[in-house]
Design a protein around this motif. Sequence first.
Motif, PDB file in Angstrom:
ATOM      1  N   PHE A 190      53.443  40.728  26.883  1.00  0.00           N
ATOM      2  CA  PHE A 190      52.043  41.557  26.553  1.00  0.00           C
ATOM      3  C   PHE A 190      52.166  42.106  27.079  1.00  0.00           C
ATOM      4  N   ASN A 191      52.210  43.424  25.856  1.00  0.00           N
ATOM      5  CA  ASN A 191      52.681  44.790  26.447  1.00  0.00           C
ATOM      6  C   ASN A 191      51.219  45.513  25.421  1.00  0.00           C
TER       7      ASN A 191
ATOM      8  N   ASP B 218      40.722  55.922  22.362  1.00  0.00           N
ATOM      9  CA  ASP B 218      40.571  55.204  22.596  1.00  0.00           C
ATOM     10  C   ASP B 218      41.140  55.163  23.863  1.00  0.00           C
ATOM     11  N   TYR B 219      42.694  56.229  24.192  1.00  0.00           N
ATOM     12  CA  TYR B 219      42.917  56.903  24.877  1.00  0.00           C
ATOM     13  C   TYR B 219      43.053  57.017  25.661  1.00  0.00           C
TER      14      TYR B 219
ATOM     15  N   GLY C 181      33.547  45.632  40.252  1.00  0.00           N
ATOM     16  CA  GLY C 181      33.165  46.708  39.093  1.00  0.00           C
ATOM     17  C   GLY C 181      32.939  46.247  38.240  1.00  0.00           C
ATOM     18  N   GLN C 182      32.471  47.493  37.348  1.00  0.00           N
ATOM     19  CA  GLN C 182      31.927  47.893  36.475  1.00  0.00           C
ATOM     20  C   GLN C 182      32.135  47.262  35.198  1.00  0.00           C
ATOM     21  N   LEU C 183      33.299  47.731  34.736  1.00  0.00           N
ATOM     22  CA  LEU C 183      34.902  47.248  33.452  1.00  0.00           C
ATOM     23  C   LEU C 183      34.484  45.673  33.742  1.00  0.00           C
ATOM     24  N   THR C 184      34.498  45.239  32.004  1.00  0.00           N
ATOM     25  CA  THR C 184      35.100  43.438  31.984  1.00  0.00           C
ATOM     26  C   THR C 184      36.887  43.706  31.569  1.00  0.00           C
ATOM     27  N   LEU C 185      37.173  42.527  31.794  1.00  0.00           N
ATOM     28  CA  LEU C 185      38.281  42.530  30.503  1.00  0.00           C
ATOM     29  C   LEU C 185      38.502  43.145  29.195  1.00  0.00           C
ATOM     30  N   ASP C 186      36.994  41.912  28.242  1.00  0.00           N
ATOM     31  CA  ASP C 186      36.719  42.787  27.640  1.00  0.00           C
ATOM     32  C   ASP C 186      36.527  44.335  26.588  1.00  0.00           C
TER      33      ASP C 186
ATOM     34  N   LYS D 183      39.984  48.485  23.315  1.00  0.00           N
ATOM     35  CA  LYS D 183      40.403  49.731  22.843  1.00  0.00           C
ATOM     36  C   LYS D 183      41.843  49.423  22.974  1.00  0.00           C
ATOM     37  N   LEU D 184      42.879  48.418  22.911  1.00  0.00           N
ATOM     38  CA  LEU D 184      44.441  48.493  22.943  1.00  0.00           C
ATOM     39  C   LEU D 184      44.236  47.158  21.788  1.00  0.00           C
TER      40      LEU D 184
END
Length: 192
Positions: A53-54, A62-63, A116-121, A126-127
Amino acid sequence: MKKNVFFTILYFCIISCSEIMGTLYGIKDPNDNPQTNEMVTDYINKTELDKDFNFRPKKEDDYKGVSEYFENSYPEALIFDKNGKQLLYKINAEDCNAGLFRVIPTLTKDTKLESGQLTLDELLSKLDKMDNNEKSLETSDYDYLLAINWAVFMGKKLNKDHVLEWEKLAKNNTNCKIQIIKVNMDLKKEWQ
């Protein structure tokens, strides 16, 4: 006059110390050290870092976004619950990543942390996964997901003292199941 001399000397000591610390840790300028996926994979294979999982940012655009998710700090980590909600491990926003050494081993299935505000999705969108490993990231198989950013340019010492240690703490936590993903933040050679 003496005051100005003192501050001038102090300034140069601080600048020199940061350069010395950078040299001791093996930190390089990320702009001078872009990496291909193969180079990053070779680095992972030569270290004890987990090989599963890298990820890397998909595009140069996206960076920047991914870097901002990690507060432009390296190494850094984000914690998500099994529903993909970000959990904040820092007491104050300006706290450093050292709190992870305390938080990871104390996580249980019932740990309550501020959201927090961010979600895993959002992060995963972006990855790109770096390898062709057939393992899929199943969100229902864990209680938490620990997303750790790291880079070859940070040097082996920081990657060993922080990233590897966070991985070990997560794997050794028997109170809950923690999935680890790593996000490589080296600039891609193909962006040059």
